[in-house]
Design an enzyme around this catalytic site. Structure first.
Site, PDB file in Angstrom:
ATOM      1  N   SER A   1      -9.636 -32.479  22.357  1.00  0.00           N
ATOM      2  CA  SER A   1     -10.691 -31.708  21.534  1.00  0.00           C
ATOM      3  C   SER A   1     -10.017 -30.516  20.625  1.00  0.00           C
ATOM      4  O   SER A   1     -10.932 -29.518  20.446  1.00  0.00           O
ATOM      5  CB  SER A   1     -11.844 -31.070  22.473  1.00  0.00           C
ATOM      6  OG  SER A   1     -12.318 -32.233  22.836  1.00  0.00           O
TER       7      SER A   1
ATOM      8  N   ASN B   1      -2.767 -38.509  16.911  1.00  0.00           N
ATOM      9  CA  ASN B   1      -2.909 -39.647  17.483  1.00  0.00           C
ATOM     10  C   ASN B   1      -4.145 -40.520  16.831  1.00  0.00           C
ATOM     11  O   ASN B   1      -5.293 -40.139  17.199  1.00  0.00           O
ATOM     12  CB  ASN B   1      -3.253 -39.539  18.905  1.00  0.00           C
ATOM     13  CG  ASN B   1      -3.255 -40.654  19.687  1.00  0.00           C
ATOM     14  OD1 ASN B   1      -3.369 -41.967  19.162  1.00  0.00           O
ATOM     15  ND2 ASN B   1      -3.649 -40.643  21.104  1.00  0.00           N
ATOM     16  N   TRP B   2      -3.940 -41.422  16.182  1.00  0.00           N
ATOM     17  CA  TRP B   2      -5.177 -42.132  15.342  1.00  0.00           C
ATOM     18  C   TRP B   2      -5.814 -43.004  16.200  1.00  0.00           C
ATOM     19  O   TRP B   2      -6.896 -43.817  15.951  1.00  0.00           O
ATOM     20  CB  TRP B   2      -4.639 -42.816  14.070  1.00  0.00           C
ATOM     21  CG  TRP B   2      -3.866 -41.865  12.778  1.00  0.00           C
ATOM     22  CD1 TRP B   2      -4.135 -40.798  12.946  1.00  0.00           C
ATOM     23  CD2 TRP B   2      -3.439 -42.629  11.695  1.00  0.00           C
ATOM     24  NE1 TRP B   2      -3.889 -40.238  11.584  1.00  0.00           N
ATOM     25  CE2 TRP B   2      -3.249 -41.316  11.025  1.00  0.00           C
ATOM     26  CE3 TRP B   2      -3.134 -43.881  11.200  1.00  0.00           C
ATOM     27  CZ2 TRP B   2      -2.714 -41.313   9.651  1.00  0.00           C
ATOM     28  CZ3 TRP B   2      -2.713 -43.806  10.077  1.00  0.00           C
ATOM     29  CH2 TRP B   2      -2.504 -42.469   9.047  1.00  0.00           C
ATOM     30  N   LYS B   3      -5.365 -43.263  17.465  1.00  0.00           N
ATOM     31  CA  LYS B   3      -5.948 -44.213  18.533  1.00  0.00           C
ATOM     32  C   LYS B   3      -6.147 -45.500  17.651  1.00  0.00           C
ATOM     33  O   LYS B   3      -5.638 -46.079  17.080  1.00  0.00           O
ATOM     34  CB  LYS B   3      -7.203 -43.525  18.864  1.00  0.00           C
ATOM     35  CG  LYS B   3      -6.935 -42.247  19.418  1.00  0.00           C
ATOM     36  CD  LYS B   3      -7.832 -41.631  20.690  1.00  0.00           C
ATOM     37  CE  LYS B   3      -7.446 -40.242  21.205  1.00  0.00           C
ATOM     38  NZ  LYS B   3      -8.526 -39.872  22.123  1.00  0.00           N
TER      39      LYS B   3
ATOM     40  N   HIS C   1      -0.738 -42.177  27.915  1.00  0.00           N
ATOM     41  CA  HIS C   1      -1.862 -41.657  27.387  1.00  0.00           C
ATOM     42  C   HIS C   1      -3.150 -42.069  28.380  1.00  0.00           C
ATOM     43  O   HIS C   1      -3.234 -43.240  29.108  1.00  0.00           O
ATOM     44  CB  HIS C   1      -2.433 -42.248  25.849  1.00  0.00           C
ATOM     45  CG  HIS C   1      -3.257 -41.315  25.333  1.00  0.00           C
ATOM     46  ND1 HIS C   1      -4.484 -41.755  25.953  1.00  0.00           N
ATOM     47  CD2 HIS C   1      -3.241 -40.114  24.678  1.00  0.00           C
ATOM     48  CE1 HIS C   1      -5.508 -41.032  24.905  1.00  0.00           C
ATOM     49  NE2 HIS C   1      -4.672 -39.928  24.425  1.00  0.00           N
TER      50      HIS C   1
ATOM     51  N   GLU D   1      -2.785 -33.094  28.785  1.00  0.00           N
ATOM     52  CA  GLU D   1      -4.082 -33.552  28.115  1.00  0.00           C
ATOM     53  C   GLU D   1      -5.142 -33.673  29.172  1.00  0.00           C
ATOM     54  O   GLU D   1      -5.097 -34.503  29.806  1.00  0.00           O
ATOM     55  CB  GLU D   1      -4.264 -34.759  27.560  1.00  0.00           C
ATOM     56  CG  GLU D   1      -3.316 -34.818  26.215  1.00  0.00           C
ATOM     57  CD  GLU D   1      -3.724 -35.885  25.125  1.00  0.00           C
ATOM     58  OE1 GLU D   1      -4.003 -35.706  23.896  1.00  0.00           O
ATOM     59  OE2 GLU D   1      -3.825 -37.191  25.366  1.00  0.00           O
TER      60      GLU D   1
ATOM     61  N   GLY E   1     -11.894 -35.966  23.982  1.00  0.00           N
ATOM     62  CA  GLY E   1     -13.118 -36.413  22.965  1.00  0.00           C
ATOM     63  C   GLY E   1     -14.605 -35.769  23.335  1.00  0.00           C
ATOM     64  O   GLY E   1     -15.242 -36.129  23.010  1.00  0.00           O
TER      65      GLY E   1
HETATM   66  P1  13P Z   1      -9.313 -35.989  21.116  1.00  0.00           P
HETATM   67  O1  13P Z   1      -8.594 -35.010  20.183  1.00  0.00           O
HETATM   68  O2  13P Z   1     -10.038 -36.853  20.083  1.00  0.00           O
HETATM   69  O3  13P Z   1     -10.182 -35.096  22.131  1.00  0.00           O
HETATM   70  O4  13P Z   1      -8.114 -36.816  22.049  1.00  0.00           O
HETATM   71  C1  13P Z   1      -7.259 -36.111  22.280  1.00  0.00           C
HETATM   72  C2  13P Z   1      -6.138 -37.060  22.629  1.00  0.00           C
HETATM   73  O5  13P Z   1      -6.333 -38.092  23.339  1.00  0.00           O
HETATM   74  C3  13P Z   1      -4.981 -37.298  21.976  1.00  0.00           C
HETATM   75  O6  13P Z   1      -3.973 -37.948  22.215  1.00  0.00           O
END
Ligand code: 13P
Length: 237
Positions: free
Chosen positions: A202, A7-9, A90, A160, A166
């Site tokens: 994370s 997930n590159w957000k 999400h 999640e 994060g």
């Molecule tokens: P991180 O891996 O940066 O904690 O994010 C998790 C996430 O939101 C994946 O969709």
């Protein structure tokens, strides 16, 4: 085979997304993993047009279809471009776009109709976790999102925990297993072709090996680590 969803957000701009996709396109990934990239909506279609080999997921779509809806991303666009996966619900979409379980429910119905594999994100906040209320929280989410009358296609659930995203904090393997088993137990009353359960929050190159020992998991949804070379190389031959 485990699903690894990157997930590159909104970490990368268009140029950076293109450049990382170009490098990924050249890599030989191990057959133990199926890598799916989830870039920002702005890069999604450009990457689809340029990198045929890369499996892509959308980060979101809108419930409104094509028509007079400025700025929306109708699900037809995903199926027209043969994008086979989409994240739904999400926690960042829930938080910053006020998406709730009712919206997630209607998006899941749309994904089912358009044969897009939904990756439904669920998980509790820190207070709920600390108060030992995770199971009832998850039960409530599942009850609100799923409908016993609907025959779902392939279904991905990404567990999640919000407090883990994060933050560098990760539940223990035992805690994750307990929740995964509980999700499977809750979903046994619903109809779907295949159910895959992922963990997200994370996940990085230091904890991947330990988390990957969880046999009950079908894969991982990874945020910030997924754009790092040190993490990506774990999945290469
Ligand atoms: P991180 O891996 O940066 O904690 O994010 C998790 C996430 O939101 C994946 O969709």
């Amino acid at each position: 085979m485990k699903y690894i969803i990157f997930n590159w957000k909104s970490y990368l701009n268009g140029k950076e997304s293109f450049s990382l996709a170009k490098s990924l396109n050249k890599l030989k990934f191990s057959k133990k993993y199926k890598i799916i990239i989830s870039p920002s909506s702005y890069s999604l279609f450009a990457l689809k047009n340029n990198f045929k080999k890369i499996e892509l997921s959308s980060q979101n779509f809108d419930t409104l279809g094509s028509g007079g809806y400025t700025s929306f991303l109708p699900i037809e666009n995903l199926s027209n471009f043969s994008i086979k996966y989409s994240l739904i619900g999400h926690s960042e979409v829930r938080k910053y776009r006020n998406e709730n379980d009712l919206i997630v429910k209607s998006k899941l119905i749309l994904a089912n109709e358009y044969k897009i594999n939904p990756i439904i994100c669920i998980g509790e906040d820190f207070k709920t976790y600390k108060n030992n209320k995770t199971k009832s929280y998850i039960k409530n989410q599942i009850k609100k999102i799923f409908n016993k009358q609907i025959k779902y296609q392939n279904l991905f659930i990404a567990y999640e925990p919000l407090w883990s995203i994060g933050s560098g904090l990760v539940p223990s393997n035992q805690e994750i297993i307990k929740i995964i088993e509980y999700i499977r137990f809750l979903l046994k009353d619903y109809s779907f072709k295949k159910l895959k359960i992922l963990y997200g929050g994370s996940v990085n190159s230091s904890n991947f090996e330990e988390l990957n020992e969880i046999k009950e998991l079908d894969g991982f949804l990874v945020g910030s680590a997924s754009i790092k070379k040190s993490f990506i190389k774990i999945f290469c031959n």
